[in-house]
Design an enzyme around this catalytic site. Structure first.
Site, mmCIF file in Angstrom:
data_model
loop_
_atom_site.group_PDB
_atom_site.id
_atom_site.type_symbol
_atom_site.label_atom_id
_atom_site.label_comp_id
_atom_site.label_asym_id
_atom_site.label_seq_id
_atom_site.Cartn_x
_atom_site.Cartn_y
_atom_site.Cartn_z
ATOM 1 N N ASP A 1 0.944 -1.241 0.002
ATOM 2 C CA ASP A 1 0.051 0.065 0.034
ATOM 3 C C ASP A 1 0.976 1.246 0.049
ATOM 4 O O ASP A 1 2.247 1.258 0.054
ATOM 5 C CB ASP A 1 -1.004 -0.139 1.045
HETATM 6 C C1 BGC Z 1 -4.873 3.431 -0.123
HETATM 7 C C2 BGC Z 1 -5.278 2.166 -1.275
HETATM 8 C C3 BGC Z 1 -5.099 2.947 -2.615
HETATM 9 C C4 BGC Z 1 -3.504 3.668 -2.851
HETATM 10 C C5 BGC Z 1 -3.473 4.220 -3.997
HETATM 11 C C6 BGC Z 1 -3.708 4.054 -0.411
HETATM 12 O O1 BGC Z 1 -3.676 5.203 0.507
HETATM 13 O O2 BGC Z 1 -4.784 2.424 0.898
HETATM 14 O O3 BGC Z 1 -6.330 1.353 -1.201
HETATM 15 O O4 BGC Z 1 -5.212 2.067 -3.718
HETATM 16 O O5 BGC Z 1 -3.585 4.517 -1.783
HETATM 17 O O6 BGC Z 1 -4.098 5.206 -4.190
#
Ligand code: BGC
Length: 767
Positions: A301
């Site tokens: 993540d």
């Molecule tokens: C989120 C993810 C997301 C990623 C990219 C993160 O902060 O937890 O779910 O896909 O950002 O935007």
């Protein structure tokens, strides 16, 4: 010429090199020109040509230089240095870049300026539609309509792919039991069975049968694992979870989408058993890659590799890179730890190069499957983009999905549907006149103001007089309406109340649109109060004093605790955040042109103090007491245990009756269940018939009820249908805390009905 020759060599190379550590079965596909592609052999050849740094480059993902969905990059990791890395072949993927023009420009650098010309894979949070935003996933899930949900993902994929993007960070298949957590809007709710079916429908919609089609994109199951169990519902908080709950509640949707062929996974920000998910060997290597045989790749993540140091698990980016790659995190989203540290770690002998090869192989495999090696620009046709994005059929389907997502919570004296003529209708609430809030959170490709508002929807019905009064704002006027900023709630301004009261006084019916703004749920939006925000509750009570004929339309991204409204307001419609066609969908339901059939995918509590509340809890040793003068049973002294609205609940403009529930043992571990359903009302309607079981005595205690089947059934007035469910090994067993799936003999209750309080029941036994 040199580059083209190299490409040709890669494509045609069939030499078989060292095998990958994950022993995948080579996938062979025939392309349109009949050429046999054997990806694994071609990846072997490609890996052989790559330097260690280039392989690590494949594992590096940067956010676009235009946009961000997380904390800004650290000093030094600016657009300039990212751009330089891209030119050196040290970037394998980018996120947050959208539109053919931008994507083509970046792809051109990767393909034409780097030594090996390996194409980038472009990821984006296509959570509920791209430009044509549909209902938030929690709302879609309320439809229990797998075909329509699949279609919605299919459309999203087509529109996304036409914009140059080939990978979505969806579906989020985190089970969520805590309405305080803002991201419940992004998932399918609290139940692992429903969540698995919906997760699979979404993956099938995004990926289709052929990943290389220009209409499909790779999906991503996230966030592995237990992110939905953040303590106290506070975003990014620790998950403290036993292995029985992990295997039986959290894992099933992840396992189901793995079996359905999801090509990527995203790990999570939280700790699981005190180890960050991103550095968790058990989750990623043991369960996902070994036990489930997942051969796609895992992306971290946002910055979660670097955050392992903030957690206190690693002492530096270097150690974080080491532990993350050993744990099986294949791609680093935005922490730059891999690109900066991995090569040195390999040189020092701390990380085996085979681990790098394995991660790069997994990423290259998905790129091959997407057809990017055949044509890196296959998603980059600007003319096609213009014709596809925002296409009318997507809007028609978004309307269909939106209507199916609405849940009728209360309808005393059949106040709904509204009469189409001769009525004076007051429409009250700032959200009724809002064209952005219905887009919900995670709609980063949609244009602000692009949703049909409730006023616009109701105005299409011209037989009545409609008068609008705002009453009160939900947010303060200076709130920044953006994905990355906090919004502030209007807690004080009641200056619009008197106008709203006087409009309500002289109307036959009052439609009030109240609830959360679209940016009050989603990532980073946990709440400790889950009531109507700001001054809306007092607005509702003021209007009620002058006119009780109120239809309350709720818009929200999570279950709300609205006990006063549930008691006093005669009609309540749960309308979530329904996307671009929101106002039309709501109007068609209010006027009865669409008979609602949605059912809640999450329990609605009476009180935030009951949270986490969910239907599939375990019995305590002292369950509900019969007497109320003895205190020693599992309860609160100031609130009942019962929810406001249970999981699976939802009404219709018609009524349904269930009878003749039967069970028949068709094999040792196969039970056939039948029930008769009759539409006892005056209009046609659809009902989600739900089947729950209860394994009465087991070696580990089973929930008091578990959903194990459902069917969406359409019936004409007075029509009866017999519904059949098959309970097989897949439904009758459970996981031990050690992850073994077992089926135990003994007696089971089976319940069938229109919600998780289903009372019609019988029993069966397994030998
Ligand atoms: C989120 C993810 C997301 C990623 C990219 C993160 O902060 O937890 O779910 O896909 O950002 O935007």
């Amino acid at each position: 010429m040199k580059k083209a020759l190299l490409f040709y060599m890669i494509l045609m190379s069939i030499s078989c090199q060292k095998s990958s550590p994950d022993h995948v079965t080579p996938k062979t596909t025939t392309t349109s020109n009949g050429m046999q592609l054997d990806y694994e052999k071609r990846i072997d050849s490609l890996l052989n040509l790559m330097t260690l740094e280039e392989k690590i480059g494949q594992m590096n993902q940067y956010s676009g230089f235009w946009d961000a969905t997380g904390p800004s990059p650290k000093a030094g990791e600016d657009a300039d240095s990212k751009y330089k890395d891209l030119k050196k072949g040290l970037v394998g993927s980018m996120l947050n870049v959208k539109g053919v023009a931008q994507i083509k420009a970046l792809q051109k650098i990767a393909v034409e300026d780097t030594r090996l010309g390996i194409p980038l894979i472009f990821g984006y949070d296509v959570i509920h539609g791209f430009k044509t935003t549909g209902p938030i996933p929690l709302a879609e899930s309320a439809s229990w309509d797998l075909e329509t949900i699949k279609k919605s993902a299919e459309n999203a994929a087509e529109e996304t792919a036409a914009s140059g993007i080939n990978w979505t960070f969806a579906p989020m298949v985190d089970i969520s039991r805590d309405a305080r957590w803002g991201r419940v809007m992004e998932g399918a709710g609290e139940d692992p069975y429903l969540g698995s079916k919906i997760g699979v429908a979404r993956v099938q919609g995004f990926q289709g049968d052929d990943l290389s089609s220009p209409k499909t994109i790779a999906a991503c199951a996230k966030h592995f694992a237990a992110y939905g169990f953040a303590e106290a519902g506070r975003e990014y908080n620790t998950a403290d979870i036993g292995t029985s709950t992990l295997y039986n509640i959290v894992f099933p949707p992840f396992k189901a989408v793995t079996d359905a062929g999801v090509r990527t996974f995203m790990n999570a920000f939280n700790l699981v058993n005190d180890i960050p998910a991103t550095g968790n060997v058990f989750l990623q290597r043991d369960v996902l890659k070994r036990d489930w045989g997942f051969n796609g790749f895992i992306v971290s993540d946002w910055g979660s590799i670097g955050e392992m140091t903030t957690h206190g698990y690693t002492n530096s980016d270097k150690q974080a890179a080491e532990l993350a790659v050993k744990a099986g995190s294949d791609m680093d989203m935005e922490s730059s730890a891999y690109v900066k540290e991995l090569a040195q770690l390999v040189k020092e002998g701390k990380v085996e190069e085979a681990l790098i090869d394995d991660a790069a192989r997994r990423i290259l495999r998905v790129k091959f499957e997407l057809g990017l090696f055949e044509d890196p620009y296959r998603y980059c046709d600007a003319d096609y983009e213009k014709t596809v994005v925002g296409e009318k059929s997507f809007h028609d389907d978004a309307l269909d999905m939106a209507k199916k997502s609405i849940v009728l919570l209360k309808n005393e004296n059949n106040l709904l549907p509204l009469k189409k003529e001769g009525q004076k209708i007051a429409l009250i609430g700032a959200l009724a006149n809002d064209k952005t809030s219905p887009l919900g959170n995670w709609r980063i490709a949609a244009d602000d103001g692009s949703a049909v508002s409730v006023i616009e929807g109701l105005n299409a019905y011209s037989g009545n007089t409609l008068t609008y009064a705002k009453g009160a704002d939900v947010l303060t006027l200076d709130s920044k309406l953006s994905f990355v900023h906090e919004v502030t709630i209007n807690e004080t301004d009641k200056s619009g109340f008197s106008e709203a009261v006087s409009v309500a006084k002289t109307s036959d019916v009052v439609v009030m649109v109240l609830g959360e703004h679209g940016l009050q749920s989603g990532e980073g939006r946990s709440r400790t109060q889950i009531d109507l925000p700001g001054v809306q509750q007092s607005l509702l009570e003021e209007i009620y004093k002058v006119n009780q004929n109120i239809v309350l339309v709720l818009t929200n991204g999570r279950p709300l605790a609205i006990p006063w409204a549930a008691e006093h307001i005669p009609a309540i419609v749960e309308a979530w955040h329904l996307g671009v066609q929101s106002g039309n969908a709501i109007a068609q339901v209010l006027y009865g042109d669409y008979n609602p059939s949605g059912k809640l995918p999450m329990t609605f509590p009476k009180n935030v103090g009951q949270v986490p509340i969910f239907y599939n809890n375990k019995s305590t040793g002292r369950p509900d007491g019969e007497t109320n003068d003895v205190v020693f049973w599992s309860h609160y002294i100031d609130e009942s245990n019962a929810p406001l609205y249970p999981f699976g609940y939802g009404l219709s403009y018609t009524s349904f009756a269930y009878k003749n529930l039967t069970t028949r043992k068709t094999a040792a571990r196969h039970i056939t269940v039948t029930v008769e359903l009759t539409n006892t009302g005056q209009v046609k309607g659809k009902e989600v018939v739900q089947l729950y079981i209860h394994d009465k005595y087991a070696s580990t205690v089973r929930p008091v009820k578990e959903l194990k089947g459902f069917e969406l059934v359409a019936l004409e007035p007075q029509e009866t249908k017999t519904i059949t469910f098959e309970l097989t090994e897949a439904e009758l067993g459970f996981y031990t805390g050690q992850g073994e799936y077992i089926i135990e003999p003994g007696e089971f209750d089976v319940f069938v009905g229109g919600d998780s309080n289903a009372k019609l029941s019988t029993t069966f036994s397994l030998d």
